[in-house]
Structure formats: structure tokens, C-alpha cells
Motif scaffolding. Structure first.
Motif, short mmCIF file in Angstrom:
data_model
loop_
_atom_site.label_atom_id
_atom_site.label_comp_id
_atom_site.label_asym_id
_atom_site.label_seq_id
_atom_site.Cartn_x
_atom_site.Cartn_y
_atom_site.Cartn_z
N PRO A 1 17.32 41.51 38.47
CA PRO A 1 17.68 40.21 39.02
C PRO A 1 17.76 40.23 40.54
O PRO A 1 17.54 39.20 41.18
N ASP A 2 18.07 41.40 41.11
CA ASP A 2 18.12 41.56 42.56
C ASP A 2 16.95 42.42 43.04
O ASP A 2 17.12 43.33 43.86
N ALA A 3 15.76 42.12 42.53
CA ALA A 3 14.58 42.94 42.82
C ALA A 3 14.31 43.08 44.31
O ALA A 3 13.88 44.15 44.78
N ASP A 4 14.55 42.02 45.08
CA ASP A 4 14.27 42.08 46.52
C ASP A 4 15.11 43.15 47.21
O ASP A 4 14.62 43.86 48.09
N ILE A 5 16.36 43.26 46.81
CA ILE A 5 17.24 44.28 47.39
C ILE A 5 16.76 45.67 47.02
O ILE A 5 16.72 46.59 47.85
N LEU A 6 16.37 45.84 45.75
CA LEU A 6 15.91 47.15 45.29
C LEU A 6 14.60 47.54 45.95
O LEU A 6 14.34 48.73 46.18
N ILE A 7 13.76 46.57 46.26
CA ILE A 7 12.51 46.86 46.96
C ILE A 7 12.80 47.45 48.34
O ILE A 7 12.14 48.39 48.79
N GLU A 8 13.79 46.89 49.02
CA GLU A 8 14.17 47.44 50.33
C GLU A 8 14.65 48.88 50.20
O GLU A 8 14.35 49.73 51.04
N ARG A 9 15.40 49.17 49.14
CA ARG A 9 15.87 50.54 48.93
C ARG A 9 14.71 51.46 48.58
O ARG A 9 14.69 52.62 49.00
N PHE A 10 13.76 50.94 47.82
CA PHE A 10 12.58 51.75 47.48
C PHE A 10 11.82 52.12 48.75
O PHE A 10 11.34 53.25 48.90
N LYS A 11 11.70 51.18 49.65
CA LYS A 11 10.96 51.43 50.89
C LYS A 11 11.63 52.53 51.72
O LYS A 11 10.96 53.21 52.51
N ALA A 12 12.94 52.69 51.55
CA ALA A 12 13.65 53.75 52.26
C ALA A 12 13.41 55.12 51.63
O ALA A 12 13.65 56.15 52.25
N ILE A 13 12.92 55.11 50.39
CA ILE A 13 12.66 56.36 49.67
C ILE A 13 11.32 56.94 50.06
O ILE A 13 11.17 58.16 50.22
N ARG A 14 10.33 56.08 50.20
CA ARG A 14 8.96 56.55 50.44
C ARG A 14 8.49 56.15 51.84
O ARG A 14 8.49 54.98 52.20
N ASP A 15 8.08 57.12 52.63
CA ASP A 15 7.65 56.86 54.00
C ASP A 15 6.29 56.19 54.06
O ASP A 15 6.09 55.23 54.79
#
Length: 270
Positions: A234-248
């Protein structure tokens, strides 16, 4: 455990505190208590219906023909995948369903990275005998009524797990070093091997906690052929930001949010 969970941001936070302080006995007690909680919860409630829909979608003509191009990396401790699969396998024993689903976990010696597999990165609810090198369960049958015999079995295994030093909880945490023998690969290396050639990644409700960041970076960074990522929450946008912090390196990788939670996302690449 209930009081400590209220006193900390999460039960994982409390576990990490015990780990840092070197309170091994209390950490073991916490993991045993968590295991028994999950077992009771699963005995009292049916598995999430999305697991049933998932199996119905990916299975063809036989339960023995699980798709070879799907691997599941799970941070969960529960038996939801195994429990839902019993409706298809007609087998109630945990070991039998684990074998058919090719489940890999900490403290288990089997290793085969080819084809379908479920990789439990945090282990699962159970016990490991470090002297005999084998695993045990608090309860073997995946469909149990919570009755006198059920409670008796759980209580007996609770005592065994708590007071025998050679018994290790198979529920684990990302920061705990995995014990392996005979040069067997650990669960993280297994997961990396199985997912290294993935072209699509589906992330379902995973919040990328800071505790797991180092391992998340290892696994996702090892997916060198990744082209598309689906993030379902439901908060996919927030999780996408966190994913971007995982992978350079995200060049050439498309990231798609999925807000519908009715069924697990199956990628178009299948």
C-alpha cells in the motif's frame, strides 16, 4: 516477550540488543517464544488466501512440476507457504512439504540451487540438534487443532529447546552468523546463487529494514541481469525509495509500484 515488544520499536530491536549485550540465553529464550507464538497463530488461523491463488496460478498439471524460473526469498519465519501447499499435496507433515517445495533454510544441509526453491533467510520455527546434526519441529503436522495433545506436545518441546544446550533455535536473525558444516554454503550464498540471473524481481510488502541492509545489498546487487522490479505494497512509493538506497546501479532497471494487494504479483516475464 509481550512486555519487551511494547518497550522497543520492534521485537527485532530487542533481539539485536540481546545479541549486542551477549545475552545468549535470553536471546535463545526469545527465539523459542517467537517460534511458539507463530505456531499457535498458524494453528488458530488459515493461511492467507493469496498463497492459495499463487499456487493455483503457477502450478500446471502436477505439484511436482513447480516452475523452474521462480525462486522465493523470504525474510519470514512462518510456515505459510508450506501450510497453503498442503491443499495441493495432501500431505500434512512439514518435512514432506518442505521437500516438495525445495525449502532451504539455516541449519539445513541440503543444497540445490537449480529450479524452484524457497529460501528462508531468517530461518524458520524449529530446533536444530548441534550434536546429531538434524532438525526437529515443535509440531510436525501442519494441520493441528489447538487441543490438549497439541499443547502437551508444544510444552514438551519448549522444555527441550529451552534447557538442552545442544538444541539451537532454527529461527534466526540477519546479523547472526550461520553455523555450517562440511563446507556447506550458507543460506545467503544459496539465495545469491539461485537469484543471480534474475531478470525480474517482485517485492511483496518488504520494508527493507536497516537491520537487513547489508544482506539485501549483497543479494540484490548480485542480480546482474535485473531489468524490472515490481514493488507491491500500500505504501509502494516509500518502499521504492528504500529500494533505491539498496542498489547503487539502477540504470536500465524499470521499477513499477503495485498497490493492489488482492493477490501476489506475478511478473509479466514469467
Amino acid at each position: 516477550m509481550h512486555q519487551e515488544s511494547k518497550n522497543h520499536a520492534s521485537i527485532d530491536t530487542f533481539a539485536k540488543k540481546l545479541f549486542i549485550k551477549g545475552e545468549k540465553a535470553n536471546l535463545k529464550r526469545l527465539k523459542i517464544a517467537m517460534s511458539i507464538f507463530f505456531i499457535f497463530e498458524q494453528a488458530l488461523h488459515k493461511p492467507d488466501s493469496r498463497y492459495d491463488s499463487f499456487y493455483s496460478a503457477i502450478l500446471d498439471s502436477s505439484i511436482h512440476n513447480l516452475p523452474k524460473n521462480i525462486n522465493i526469498l523470504s525474510w519470514n519465519y512462518d510456515y505459510q507457504f508450506e501450510l497453503a501447499f498442503t491443499a495441493y499435496s495432501n500431505q500434512l507433515d512439514i518435512d514432506q512439504n518442505n521437500s516438495m517445495l525445495r525449502v532451504k533454510s539455516k541449519h539445513w544441509d541440503s543444497y540445490d540451487s537449480e529450479g524452484f526453491g524457497i529460501y528462508k533467510l531468517n530461518g524458520t520455527t524449529g530446533m536444530y540438534d548441534s550434536t546429531r546434526y538434524n532438525s526437529h519441529y515443535y509440531i510436525n503436522n501442519l494441520h493441528n487443532s489447538v487441543n490438549k495433545e497439541f499443547v502437551k506436545t508444544i510444552t514438551r518441546n519448549f522444555v527441550v529447546a529451552t534447557y538442552l544446550n545442544n538444541i539451537i533455535s532454527t529461527l534466526s536473525f540477519a546479523w547472526e552468523e550461520e553455523y555450517t558444516r562440511f563446507n556447506r554454503k550458507g543460506i545467503i550464498d544459496m539465495a545469491m546463487d539461485s537469484s543471480s540471473d534474475s531478470i525480474a524481481l517482485v517485492i511483496i510488502g518488504y520494508s527493507f529494514p536497516f537491520f537487513n541492509r547489508e544482506i539485501d545489498r549483497k543479494i540484490i546487487g548480485n542480480m546482474t541481469k535485473l531489468k524490472r522490479v515490481y514493488v507491491q505494497a500500500p505504501d509502494a512509493d516509500i518502499l521504492i525509495e528504500r529500494f533505491k538506497a539498496i542498489r547503487d546501479d539502477l540504470s536500465g532497471i524499470e521499477i513499477l509500484p503495485k498497490y493492489d494487494l488482492g493477490q501476489f504479483v506475478l511478473p509479466n516475464e514469467l
